[in-house]
Design a protein around this motif. Sequence first.
Motif, short mmCIF file in Angstrom:
data_model
loop_
_atom_site.label_atom_id
_atom_site.label_comp_id
_atom_site.label_asym_id
_atom_site.label_seq_id
_atom_site.Cartn_x
_atom_site.Cartn_y
_atom_site.Cartn_z
N UNK A 1 38.90 56.92 70.66
CA UNK A 1 39.80 56.49 69.59
C UNK A 1 39.04 56.38 68.27
N UNK A 2 37.86 55.78 68.32
CA UNK A 2 37.05 55.64 67.11
C UNK A 2 36.61 57.01 66.60
N UNK A 3 36.30 57.92 67.51
CA UNK A 3 35.95 59.30 67.11
C UNK A 3 37.10 59.93 66.33
N UNK A 4 38.32 59.81 66.85
CA UNK A 4 39.48 60.40 66.19
C UNK A 4 39.66 59.80 64.79
N UNK A 5 39.68 58.48 64.73
CA UNK A 5 39.95 57.81 63.45
C UNK A 5 38.86 58.06 62.41
N UNK A 6 37.61 58.06 62.83
CA UNK A 6 36.52 58.24 61.86
C UNK A 6 36.37 59.68 61.42
N UNK A 7 36.96 60.61 62.16
CA UNK A 7 36.81 62.03 61.83
C UNK A 7 37.84 62.54 60.83
N UNK A 8 38.97 61.82 60.69
CA UNK A 8 40.04 62.32 59.82
C UNK A 8 40.87 61.17 59.27
N UNK A 9 40.71 60.92 57.97
CA UNK A 9 41.44 59.84 57.33
C UNK A 9 42.95 59.99 57.38
N UNK A 10 43.45 61.22 57.59
CA UNK A 10 44.89 61.42 57.67
C UNK A 10 45.48 60.83 58.95
N UNK A 11 44.64 60.52 59.91
CA UNK A 11 45.12 59.90 61.15
C UNK A 11 45.30 58.39 61.02
N UNK A 12 44.78 57.82 59.94
CA UNK A 12 44.75 56.37 59.79
C UNK A 12 45.94 55.85 59.00
N UNK A 13 46.55 54.79 59.53
CA UNK A 13 47.65 54.12 58.82
C UNK A 13 47.08 53.57 57.52
N UNK A 14 47.87 53.73 56.47
CA UNK A 14 47.37 53.31 55.18
C UNK A 14 48.44 52.61 54.36
N UNK A 15 48.02 51.84 53.39
CA UNK A 15 46.63 51.53 53.08
C UNK A 15 46.07 50.47 54.01
N UNK A 16 44.74 50.47 54.13
CA UNK A 16 44.05 49.35 54.77
C UNK A 16 43.49 48.54 53.60
N UNK A 17 43.79 47.25 53.60
CA UNK A 17 43.29 46.36 52.55
C UNK A 17 42.45 45.28 53.21
N UNK A 18 41.26 45.04 52.66
CA UNK A 18 40.40 44.00 53.22
C UNK A 18 39.57 43.32 52.14
N UNK A 19 39.29 42.06 52.39
CA UNK A 19 38.37 41.31 51.53
C UNK A 19 37.07 41.02 52.28
N UNK A 20 36.91 41.65 53.44
CA UNK A 20 35.73 41.42 54.26
C UNK A 20 35.96 40.40 55.36
N UNK A 21 37.05 39.64 55.22
CA UNK A 21 37.39 38.64 56.24
C UNK A 21 38.75 38.93 56.87
N UNK A 22 39.70 39.28 56.01
CA UNK A 22 41.07 39.55 56.41
C UNK A 22 41.35 41.03 56.24
N UNK A 23 42.22 41.57 57.10
CA UNK A 23 42.57 43.00 57.03
C UNK A 23 44.09 43.12 57.18
N UNK A 24 44.70 43.93 56.30
CA UNK A 24 46.11 44.26 56.47
C UNK A 24 46.24 45.78 56.52
#
Length: 117
Positions: free
Chosen positions: A81-104
Amino acid sequence: MLTVFSYPPCGTCQKAKKWLDAHDVPYEERHIVKEPPTREELKDLKEKSGLEWKKFFNTSGKKYREMGLKDKLPEANEETIIDWLSSDGMLIKRPIVTDGKTVTLGFKEATFLDNWK
């Protein structure tokens, strides 16, 4: 400072950035296709989000459908799963927002109000 992993043509990303701008929330934008999250970043984002891996996929995306991930995902191990996601940003739900502690993931105004205001 927030980091926003986004794809500029994405309407959802545009709405999220517009909301952040309107609420004077500073952020740094990172192009999710040109510079997708690394394996380590993905593991960290998942841990901090508390979400399952499936939530990180852009399930309505063309690439997701082309790869047949709907059928492959339930049987896939974490490394694959990590291979898939790290290989192609188009596979990732977006946007990902983070402050380093919280992620949406994605954009819902109520979620942004709860986390980023």
